[in-house]
Design an enzyme around this catalytic site. Sequence first.
Site, PDB file in Angstrom:
ATOM      1  N   ASP A 103       0.938  -1.039   0.099  1.00 43.54           N
ATOM      2  CA  ASP A 103      -0.108   0.062   0.047  1.00 43.54           C
ATOM      3  C   ASP A 103       0.953   1.216   0.187  1.00 43.54           C
ATOM      4  OD1 ASP A 103      -2.709   1.193   0.385  1.00 43.54           O
ATOM      5  OD2 ASP A 103      -1.792   2.017   2.216  1.00 43.54           O
TER       6      ASP A 103
ATOM      7  N   GLU B 198       1.861  -0.034  -5.100  1.00 44.92           N
ATOM      8  CA  GLU B 198       0.999   0.729  -5.247  1.00 44.92           C
ATOM      9  C   GLU B 198       1.465   2.158  -5.590  1.00 44.92           C
ATOM     10  OE1 GLU B 198      -3.285   3.085  -3.899  1.00 44.92           O
ATOM     11  OE2 GLU B 198      -1.940   2.359  -2.518  1.00 44.92           O
TER      12      GLU B 198
END
Length: 548
Positions: free
Chosen positions: A213, A281
């Site tokens: 993330d 990401e």
Amino acid sequence: MTEMSNTSNRTQATDPDWWRGAVIYQIYPRSYQDSDGDGIGDLAGIVRRMPYIASLGVDAVWISPFFTSPMKDFGYDVSDYCDVDPMFGTLADFDAVIDTAHTLGVKVMIDLVLSHTADAHPWFKASRKDRTNDKADWYVWADPKPDGTPPNNWLSIFGGSAWQWDGGRMQYYLHNFLVSQPDLNFHNKDVQNALLDVARFWLERGVDGFRLDTINFYFADKQLRDNPALPVELRNDDTAPAVNPYNWQDHIHSKSQPENLEFLRKLRAVMKPYNAAAVGEVGDAQRGLEILGQYTAGDDLMNMCYAFEFLAKDRLTAPRVAEVMQRLDSAAPDGWACWAFSNHDVVRHTSRWTLSDAAHRLFTTLMMCLRGSVCIYQGEELGLPEADVAYADLQDPYGIQFWPEFKGRDGCRTPMVWEPSNSTGGFTTGTPWLPVAAAHLPLAVAKQEGDANALLAHYRHAIALRHAHPALVKGAHSGMLAQGSVVSFTRETASEMIFCAFNLSDTPAQVTLPAGIWRAIGQELNTADLSAGKADLAAWQACIALKS
């Protein structure tokens, strides 16, 4: 830490490049399958549905966070990296996910949220006590300006200043997301080592990799310099909604710092003995592809990353696809992308791009032919549109903050629909944490299974086509060209060349194939026939041809 499962010290005997060209299925566990009637999906529910996942033909699953958490951001605020939140089950349940998936030939990737923790994490509780304890420097703390205001102008993605005052330490702490999500200080090597130990813990349990993330948020500028303003003409809302002033800054100091590369190398070194892979990401509206290129260069950084070009609100056109792929070639000649059209943070693409059934099918085929790996998000294989969630039912703090101009992420997070005979779609016997959209019920898995013309069958055929041809999995691409509404390119390995063309419009078109003898393939995907080196493409039709 809890005793390890029997997957401890497991090193997968597998192709170390298994991730290259893989198809990854994203599971948002709160909304996949509830096994105990509390209205919240859980790990046991994932175990139950793993045969369905395997039947899609995917190579791996990515499971969004299931760690212990106060759930203010639904698991992306972690209070214990090495345990399962009770609402999702236990570590034994996670072991069952691993064992079941591996038995069915599916690898398991988990979502690691390393840039920040919950304010309920023991590390932060210790850090905020005073300025001298052994965790005092584990988070990004800073003194106020002489007038008491925050140390700089950085903004939070969730709105407002990225700094929160703490009266105990008489300092501000950094939070790029919610106030309750303080950012870790990666300049502290003890923090880095603790997070590398987290990765080792899950690798020892048998995971095959990670989705990382906000991978470019790990480090902040050590000098805490102000971000400059972003010129109006450069603003876009790819990573934050248009109503958020976050889009008005050029975030050159609050994220994407050069020190991150050293940490990513350390993480890759931890992963390599397990043949594990990571997809990062990259949250950056201006330099996403360039950062992707930096983070995936060579074999000592990340395996793959994704930026937001194909998660943007504007429908993909032939020129846009060609432009993104050409920019990627320039920015990441030695890197590898992972493509997604939908995920748990954006409006589902069937609604975002107002797709007809034929258009949705063609975009699926296109995705499976692009160079790179692929993520598909639970329910997109059913053609689920974005759910309309009433304000009274909202759970997402992001949507609550910016309602009604931005309705948040709940519309793409509503429960998976398994059968159409009841109001919860077979997701739960209780009251679901978000309401099941009535429009989703006719699209349920049970309704589409066995229907050769269903979108679900199309996804299976598209994934199977990819796996049947090494050129579509790991091959190079060349000849990226947009002519009118048609984008075309070739995929090639030493032993195979495939020509791909896609008519991204409602108007028929014609395409001329490169010189050579070609044979049409992929007919189960309604691909075009060939005639004299040409293909007549109907609206939303592809030509896929194998060179003899």
